[in-house]
Each structure stands twice: as C-alpha cells, then as structure tokens.
Design an enzyme around this catalytic site. Sequence first.
Site, short mmCIF file in Angstrom:
data_model
loop_
_atom_site.label_atom_id
_atom_site.label_comp_id
_atom_site.label_asym_id
_atom_site.label_seq_id
_atom_site.Cartn_x
_atom_site.Cartn_y
_atom_site.Cartn_z
CE LYS A 11 -3.97 -1.60 2.70
NZ LYS A 11 -4.40 -1.75 3.98
CE1 TYR A 51 -8.77 -2.22 -0.16
CE2 TYR A 51 -8.59 -0.71 -1.66
CZ TYR A 51 -8.67 -1.63 -0.86
OH TYR A 51 -7.22 -2.10 -0.47
CG PHE A 59 -13.36 1.31 6.30
CD1 PHE A 59 -13.87 1.12 5.23
CD2 PHE A 59 -14.35 0.77 7.10
CE1 PHE A 59 -13.62 -0.96 4.83
CE2 PHE A 59 -14.70 -0.88 6.90
CZ PHE A 59 -14.39 -0.81 5.91
NE ARG A 87 -6.71 -13.33 4.74
CZ ARG A 87 -7.27 -12.04 5.08
NH1 ARG A 87 -6.79 -11.13 3.87
NH2 ARG A 87 -7.71 -11.61 5.52
CB THR A 93 -6.49 -5.90 9.52
OG1 THR A 93 -7.42 -7.25 8.45
CG2 THR A 93 -7.00 -4.43 9.51
NE ARG A 104 -2.31 -5.51 7.39
CZ ARG A 104 -3.27 -6.49 7.00
NH1 ARG A 104 -3.64 -7.58 7.35
NH2 ARG A 104 -3.51 -6.17 5.62
CG ASN A 114 -3.66 -2.61 6.83
OD1 ASN A 114 -3.50 -2.09 5.72
ND2 ASN A 114 -4.69 -2.63 7.21
CG HIS A 117 -6.00 -5.85 -0.57
ND1 HIS A 117 -6.94 -6.30 0.46
CD2 HIS A 117 -5.93 -7.02 -1.53
CE1 HIS A 117 -7.46 -6.82 0.08
NE2 HIS A 117 -6.76 -7.56 -1.50
CD GLU A 128 -8.43 -8.42 -3.69
OE1 GLU A 128 -9.43 -8.83 -3.05
OE2 GLU A 128 -7.75 -9.80 -3.45
#
Length: 140
Positions: A11, A51, A59, A87, A93, A104, A114, A117, A128
Amino acid sequence: MAVERTLSIIKPDATERNITGKVIAKLEEAGLRVVAQKRVRWSREQAEKFYEVHKERPFYGELVDFMTSGPVVVQVLEGEDAIAKNREVMGATNPEEAAAGTIRKELAENIERNSVHGSDSAENAAIEIALNFSDDEIVG
C-alpha cells in the site's frame, strides 16, 4: 495442499517509506513466489472498483482516498496454500494485534496505514488478480 495464486498489494504508506523490498523479502522467505508485479498509481475509479465490496461501509471513502494517495505495488503470489500463507505473513489487520514477525507487526504504522493487502479467498483472489493483471502479465 494445493498450489494457489493470490493478490498482494503493498500500500501507499509502505511505498512512501521505501520498504517494498522488506515486504517482498518477508513474502519470499515464507515460500511465496512473485509471478507478476508492477508499481502503479490507481485512479479513483480503479480503487472504487477494487473496494466496491465495502461501498456501504463508513470507511469506504477514506480507503479509496488512501489507496489513490500514492503508488502501490500489486503482485500475484504463488505457492502452496498461498492465500492462507500470505494472510499469515501479513498478520492481523490491526498491527497492535498482529503476531510477532508479521509484516503488519513489524512494518505497519496503524490500522489504517497497515502496509499490505491480501486476498481473503480463492474467489476474491481470482477477481482481484483479474482487476490488476492480464493473463500475459502473469509469467511465473
């Protein structure tokens, strides 16, 4: 176990801090292989489409703003149980709740910034990946 593909995004907070290499190293150390990768700046439309599942959540607007605030690195990762493994390597998260050694926990700034993704299911991974890569860009 099955070989899978999953989407990974580094990100804007991580690209801004120039830690993409650290993130990629953690993914590769976990046995995941980068089979496609590019650094891009998403348009608002791209972020909204990506998203859209969160469109009704409070959010959503801030998330779209954040994801268009700077470049991202989108990647297709491949490996045994790649979705779950990615993950696990990312961590929770909320970095405060993430396990030691996760991306993270070690690299994220907070729950909003964070750093990464990852797809949460095989179905979402396929969607995706298709939103970000053409078949000929995934070269293994």
